[in-house]
Design a protein around this motif. Structure first.
Motif, PDB file in Angstrom:
ATOM      1  N   PRO A 140       0.824  -1.213   0.000  1.00 29.96           N
ATOM      2  CA  PRO A 140       0.000   0.000   0.000  1.00 29.96           C
ATOM      3  C   PRO A 140       0.854   1.257   0.000  1.00 29.96           C
ATOM      4  CG  PRO A 140       0.086  -0.938   2.193  1.00 29.96           C
ATOM      5  CD  PRO A 140       0.819  -1.896   1.287  1.00 29.96           C
ATOM      6  N   LEU A 141       0.168   2.398   0.044  1.00 28.07           N
ATOM      7  CA  LEU A 141       0.805   3.714   0.144  1.00 28.07           C
ATOM      8  C   LEU A 141       1.667   4.050  -1.067  1.00 28.07           C
ATOM      9  CD1 LEU A 141       1.864   3.522   3.907  1.00 28.07           C
ATOM     10  CD2 LEU A 141      -0.190   4.578   2.952  1.00 28.07           C
ATOM     11  N   GLY A 142       1.394   3.379  -2.195  1.00 37.07           N
ATOM     12  CA  GLY A 142       2.104   3.710  -3.418  1.00 37.07           C
ATOM     13  C   GLY A 142       3.536   3.210  -3.487  1.00 37.07           C
ATOM     14  N   LEU A 143       3.913   2.267  -2.602  1.00 34.93           N
ATOM     15  CA  LEU A 143       5.274   1.743  -2.629  1.00 34.93           C
ATOM     16  C   LEU A 143       5.479   0.862  -3.861  1.00 34.93           C
ATOM     17  CD1 LEU A 143       5.778   0.805   1.134  1.00 34.93           C
ATOM     18  CD2 LEU A 143       6.427   2.900  -0.054  1.00 34.93           C
ATOM     19  N   ALA A 144       6.707   0.752  -4.289  1.00 33.30           N
ATOM     20  CA  ALA A 144       7.024  -0.020  -5.492  1.00 33.30           C
ATOM     21  C   ALA A 144       6.831  -1.510  -5.247  1.00 33.30           C
ATOM     22  CB  ALA A 144       8.466   0.250  -5.916  1.00 33.30           C
ATOM     23  N   PRO A 145       6.273  -2.230  -6.214  1.00 31.00           N
ATOM     24  CA  PRO A 145       6.123  -3.684  -6.066  1.00 31.00           C
ATOM     25  C   PRO A 145       7.481  -4.371  -6.132  1.00 31.00           C
ATOM     26  CG  PRO A 145       5.467  -2.997  -8.271  1.00 31.00           C
ATOM     27  CD  PRO A 145       5.706  -1.737  -7.482  1.00 31.00           C
ATOM     28  N   PRO A 146       7.675  -5.449  -5.368  1.00 26.50           N
ATOM     29  CA  PRO A 146       8.980  -6.126  -5.352  1.00 26.50           C
ATOM     30  C   PRO A 146       9.154  -7.131  -6.482  1.00 26.50           C
ATOM     31  CG  PRO A 146       7.520  -7.167  -3.795  1.00 26.50           C
ATOM     32  CD  PRO A 146       6.736  -6.030  -4.407  1.00 26.50           C
ATOM     33  N   VAL A 147       8.074  -7.452  -7.193  1.00 27.61           N
ATOM     34  CA  VAL A 147       8.142  -8.408  -8.297  1.00 27.61           C
ATOM     35  C   VAL A 147       7.550  -7.748  -9.542  1.00 27.61           C
ATOM     36  CG1 VAL A 147       7.483 -10.687  -9.134  1.00 27.61           C
ATOM     37  CG2 VAL A 147       7.909 -10.352  -6.698  1.00 27.61           C
ATOM     38  N   VAL A 148       8.335  -7.672 -10.595  1.00 26.22           N
ATOM     39  CA  VAL A 148       7.879  -7.084 -11.855  1.00 26.22           C
ATOM     40  C   VAL A 148       8.150  -8.084 -12.970  1.00 26.22           C
ATOM     41  CG1 VAL A 148       8.137  -5.201 -13.491  1.00 26.22           C
ATOM     42  CG2 VAL A 148       8.320  -4.749 -11.036  1.00 26.22           C
ATOM     43  N   ASP A 149       7.088  -8.464 -13.678  1.00 27.81           N
ATOM     44  CA  ASP A 149       7.196  -9.444 -14.761  1.00 27.81           C
ATOM     45  C   ASP A 149       7.857 -10.739 -14.291  1.00 27.81           C
ATOM     46  OD1 ASP A 149       6.015  -7.671 -16.554  1.00 27.81           O
ATOM     47  OD2 ASP A 149       7.954  -6.770 -17.069  1.00 27.81           O
ATOM     48  N   GLY A 150       7.529 -11.133 -13.062  1.00 26.65           N
ATOM     49  CA  GLY A 150       8.045 -12.388 -12.535  1.00 26.65           C
ATOM     50  C   GLY A 150       9.448 -12.321 -11.976  1.00 26.65           C
ATOM     51  N   ALA A 151      10.094 -11.172 -12.021  1.00 28.77           N
ATOM     52  CA  ALA A 151      11.471 -11.037 -11.527  1.00 28.77           C
ATOM     53  C   ALA A 151      11.498 -10.135 -10.295  1.00 28.77           C
ATOM     54  CB  ALA A 151      12.370 -10.460 -12.611  1.00 28.77           C
ATOM     55  N   LEU A 152      12.357 -10.478  -9.317  1.00 27.30           N
ATOM     56  CA  LEU A 152      12.498  -9.680  -8.105  1.00 27.30           C
ATOM     57  C   LEU A 152      13.198  -8.362  -8.397  1.00 27.30           C
ATOM     58  CD1 LEU A 152      13.516 -12.252  -5.329  1.00 27.30           C
ATOM     59  CD2 LEU A 152      11.423 -10.893  -5.434  1.00 27.30           C
ATOM     60  N   VAL A 153      12.733  -7.332  -7.714  1.00 25.96           N
ATOM     61  CA  VAL A 153      13.382  -6.023  -7.774  1.00 25.96           C
ATOM     62  C   VAL A 153      14.055  -5.815  -6.412  1.00 25.96           C
ATOM     63  CG1 VAL A 153      13.069  -3.554  -8.139  1.00 25.96           C
ATOM     64  CG2 VAL A 153      11.566  -5.194  -9.313  1.00 25.96           C
ATOM     65  N   PRO A 154      15.355  -6.106  -6.288  1.00 25.45           N
ATOM     66  CA  PRO A 154      16.019  -6.159  -4.969  1.00 25.45           C
ATOM     67  C   PRO A 154      15.822  -4.912  -4.125  1.00 25.45           C
ATOM     68  CG  PRO A 154      17.453  -7.043  -6.678  1.00 25.45           C
ATOM     69  CD  PRO A 154      16.282  -6.440  -7.386  1.00 25.45           C
ATOM     70  N   GLU A 155      15.906  -3.744  -4.717  1.00 23.60           N
ATOM     71  CA  GLU A 155      15.813  -2.516  -3.923  1.00 23.60           C
ATOM     72  C   GLU A 155      14.422  -2.282  -3.342  1.00 23.60           C
ATOM     73  OE1 GLU A 155      15.723  -1.377  -8.369  1.00 23.60           O
ATOM     74  OE2 GLU A 155      16.781  -2.776  -7.034  1.00 23.60           O
ATOM     75  N   ALA A 156      13.409  -3.002  -3.842  1.00 24.34           N
ATOM     76  CA  ALA A 156      12.039  -2.826  -3.338  1.00 24.34           C
ATOM     77  C   ALA A 156      11.622  -3.928  -2.381  1.00 24.34           C
ATOM     78  CB  ALA A 156      11.057  -2.771  -4.516  1.00 24.34           C
ATOM     79  N   VAL A 157      12.433  -4.976  -2.273  1.00 24.09           N
ATOM     80  CA  VAL A 157      12.019  -6.165  -1.523  1.00 24.09           C
ATOM     81  C   VAL A 157      11.847  -5.882  -0.040  1.00 24.09           C
ATOM     82  CG1 VAL A 157      12.795  -8.419  -0.718  1.00 24.09           C
ATOM     83  CG2 VAL A 157      12.886  -7.876  -3.147  1.00 24.09           C
ATOM     84  N   ASP A 158      12.854  -5.282   0.596  1.00 19.63           N
ATOM     85  CA  ASP A 158      12.805  -5.105   2.052  1.00 19.63           C
ATOM     86  C   ASP A 158      11.646  -4.207   2.468  1.00 19.63           C
ATOM     87  OD1 ASP A 158      14.052  -5.484   4.733  1.00 19.63           O
ATOM     88  OD2 ASP A 158      14.271  -3.308   4.602  1.00 19.63           O
ATOM     89  N   GLU A 159      11.465  -3.094   1.765  1.00 14.06           N
ATOM     90  CA  GLU A 159      10.379  -2.170   2.105  1.00 14.06           C
ATOM     91  C   GLU A 159       9.019  -2.833   1.885  1.00 14.06           C
ATOM     92  OE1 GLU A 159       9.718   2.593   1.637  1.00 14.06           O
ATOM     93  OE2 GLU A 159      10.231   1.476  -0.171  1.00 14.06           O
ATOM     94  N   ALA A 160       8.886  -3.611   0.818  1.00 13.28           N
ATOM     95  CA  ALA A 160       7.622  -4.289   0.549  1.00 13.28           C
ATOM     96  C   ALA A 160       7.325  -5.343   1.612  1.00 13.28           C
ATOM     97  CB  ALA A 160       7.670  -4.937  -0.832  1.00 13.28           C
ATOM     98  N   ARG A 161       8.350  -6.075   2.036  1.00  9.50           N
ATOM     99  CA  ARG A 161       8.151  -7.085   3.079  1.00  9.50           C
ATOM    100  C   ARG A 161       7.696  -6.445   4.383  1.00  9.50           C
ATOM    101  NH1 ARG A 161      10.730  -8.314   7.278  1.00  9.50           N
ATOM    102  NH2 ARG A 161      12.511  -6.981   6.679  1.00  9.50           N
ATOM    103  N   ARG A 162       8.373  -5.371   4.766  1.00  8.63           N
ATOM    104  CA  ARG A 162       8.030  -4.711   6.027  1.00  8.63           C
ATOM    105  C   ARG A 162       6.631  -4.107   5.973  1.00  8.63           C
ATOM    106  NH1 ARG A 162      12.873  -0.764   7.529  1.00  8.63           N
ATOM    107  NH2 ARG A 162      11.477  -0.426   9.304  1.00  8.63           N
ATOM    108  N   MET A 163       6.308  -3.447   4.856  1.00  7.94           N
ATOM    109  CA  MET A 163       4.994  -2.842   4.745  1.00  7.94           C
ATOM    110  C   MET A 163       3.906  -3.903   4.597  1.00  7.94           C
ATOM    111  SD  MET A 163       3.119  -0.246   4.933  1.00  7.94           S
ATOM    112  CE  MET A 163       4.339   1.079   4.940  1.00  7.94           C
TER     113      MET A 163
END
Length: 531
Positions: A140-163
């Protein structure tokens, strides 16, 4: 009235069942039972006959309510949390339910077991794995998704997990339990301290006075009955869908509408047996068994899963929840409509629609507690338990995906097959052949304990506050709880279940705000009496 005069006169003349009508062995409140019963039967028949039209109408109603009145649900839930926190830290918390010399009827263990099993058991089983992973994928809150087209986006993973974990706990933490606490405390105080019948209308006596005996009270009780019926039906539908999905996955049981009907009918029959056995012999005993098995499943996942990640995750997730609580509870200027409307508004409506049932049930078993003890236990302890549960089940699923590359739960989220999320999380863990059947049993028992305790509550409301109404009335309400769940499942599936909860939760949200004011007046008066 002087400052020290009781808010309800001793000769108020309101007694349980005083306006009841007795015929053919029944003892029913007129006209609450008649209106509730007729409308319930009519809804079930109409929904089963016009299934497509019902699905379309319920779906449209859900979208309209969540988009138009989201602010009502958000404001209401925040008010309940703040009010409960005020009760804990002010002298109003010294008031004792039942009078200053009252003692507790149940031990802490028995009290917690009934409270937790009735409060949100099925929901934890259904959403415990699904929701953290869903919000991880779609933070939520407009944060970047950690998975795009089936691939992980490392810089978004930690924030997405915590949120993802914070957003999940937000829906299962302080807010739902504050809703339950306000209703439960209002009913307990009205019944045990003010000497009024144990019915929802009694909580409004400090505002409406003797009018609660007339149509003002009738309307309040009818709304409470429907909120309870549809809130319960939503949970029972979720539980039946999850149990059948597990049976299909493990044993090949056909996952069809006919099997869902048979499963709901069978479990409703078991719930009926518990209802007939009564509160202590049936509901309390099943609740304690249920809690033990749920704890067994929880401990099994902690020991068999990523143990250290779960332990450290509890503290990290608790901190993330507290830090993000203000922004998640704010509804102004938000652009994540899918999160607010699809999740938060639905949850607040669901908890509000459950509140008459859970509130009255908690009220019946809470005599002898101080207000501070009551609110602290009802608010804080279940919130901690929910954090432990979501961290264990949802956190394990996210760890499986990030650390082990296991996408079983991820696939259920992408395909949105929520019924299978729990079983996909358990599958790669040791002892799957034991933990998966245990999960199905826990779901079914939560189904039973919710249904039987809900039936006792609805029966009390429609019997004018009498807690010993005839057996035939308990049979009627327990049966129709199952029938409404069947009707909603067949008339639109899970979306229809959610629509039913939201539709009944909206008018009751307004009533609960009034109830909060009435509770404040009653507590202030009672504190003066107990000094």
């Amino acid at each position: 009235m002087s400052d020290t005069a009781p808010i309800v006169p001793e000769d108020h003349g309101l007694e349980p069942g005083q306006d009841n009508v007795q015929f053919m062995g029944l003892d029913i409140h007129n006209p609450v039972f008649a209106i509730s019963g007729v409308l319930t039967v009519a809804f079930v028949i109409a929904t089963l006959i016009f299934r497509e039209a019902a699905a379309e109408a319920l779906g449209g109603l859900r979208v309209w309510l969540t988009t138009t009145f989201d602010w009502v649900f958000m404001i209401s839930a925040n008010v309940f949390v703040l009010f409960c926190l005020v009760l804990i830290v002010t002298p109003l918390g010294n008031v004792r339910i039942g009078g200053k010399d009252a003692t507790a009827d149940y031990s802490y263990w028995g009290w917690f077991a009934m409270l937790f099993a009735a409060g949100m058991g099925i929901g934890l089983m259904f959403f415990g794995v699904l929701e953290p992973m869903y919000h991880f994928n779609n933070p939520p809150l407009g944060l970047a998704p950690p998975v795009v087209d089936g691939a992980l986006v490392p810089e978004a993973v930690d924030e997405a997990r915590r949120m993802g974990m914070a957003a999940t706990i937000f829906h299962w933490g302080l807010h739902p339990w504050a809703i339950y606490a306000v209703v439960a405390l209002s009913l307990a105080l009205a019944s045990y301290n003010l000497g009024l019948p144990l019915s929802v209308r009694s909580a409004f006596y400090p505002i409406f006075g003797e009018s609660v005996r007339g149509w003002t009270g009738h309307i309040i009780d009818v709304l409470a009955v429907f909120a309870t019926l549809f809130g319960l039906a939503t949970s029972l539908g979720f539980g039946a869908s999850q149990a059948l999905a597990g049976l299909n996955d493990l044993y090949g049981v056909p996952n069809t509408d006919n099997m869902k009907v048979l499963l709901i009918a069978g479990i409703t029959a078991v719930a009926l047996g518990s209802v007939l056995a009564g509160l202590d012999a049936g509901v309390k005993r099943l609740s304690e068994i249920n809690l033990l098995l749920a704890l067994l499943l929880l401990v099994a996942v902690i020991l068999l899963g990523p143990t250290m990640s779960i332990i450290t995750g509890f503290f990290a997730n608790s901190a993330d929840y507290v830090m993000n609580l203000p922004v998640l509870a704010n509804w102004i200027g938000r652009e994540d409509d899918a999160f607010i409307h699809g999740w938060t508004t639905f949850y607040w409506a669901w908890w509000i629609s459950w509140s008459p049932f859970v509130g009255m049930f908690i009220a019946r078993v809470s005599r002898g507690r101080t207000v501070r003890e009551f609110v602290t236990c009802v608010l804080i302890i279940p919130t901690i338990a929910s954090i432990v549960w979501m961290t264990t089940f949802g956190g394990t699923a996210i760890t499986q995906f990030l650390a082990d590359g296991y996408a079983g739960v991820q696939d259920t989220v992408v395909a949105y097959v929520p019924e299978l999320s729990l079983f996909r999380m358990l599958e790669p863990l040791p002892l799957f052949s034991i933990t998966a059947p245990l999960g199905i049993i826990v779901v079914i028992l939560f189904f039973v304990t919710s249904s039987d305790s809900g039936s006792l509550v609805i029966d009390t409301i429609t019997a004018g506050g009498k807690v010993d109404a005839p057996v035939a009335q308990r049979i009627f309400w327990c049966t129709f709880e199952g029938l409404i769940a069947i009707a909603l499942l067949l008339g639109g599936g899970l979306a229809a279940l959610q629509a039913g909860a939201i539709a009944t939760g909206f008018p009751f949200a307004i009533l609960l705000l009034l109830m909060t004011y009435a509770l404040f007046k009653a507590l202030r008066s009672e504190r003066q009496q107990q000094q």
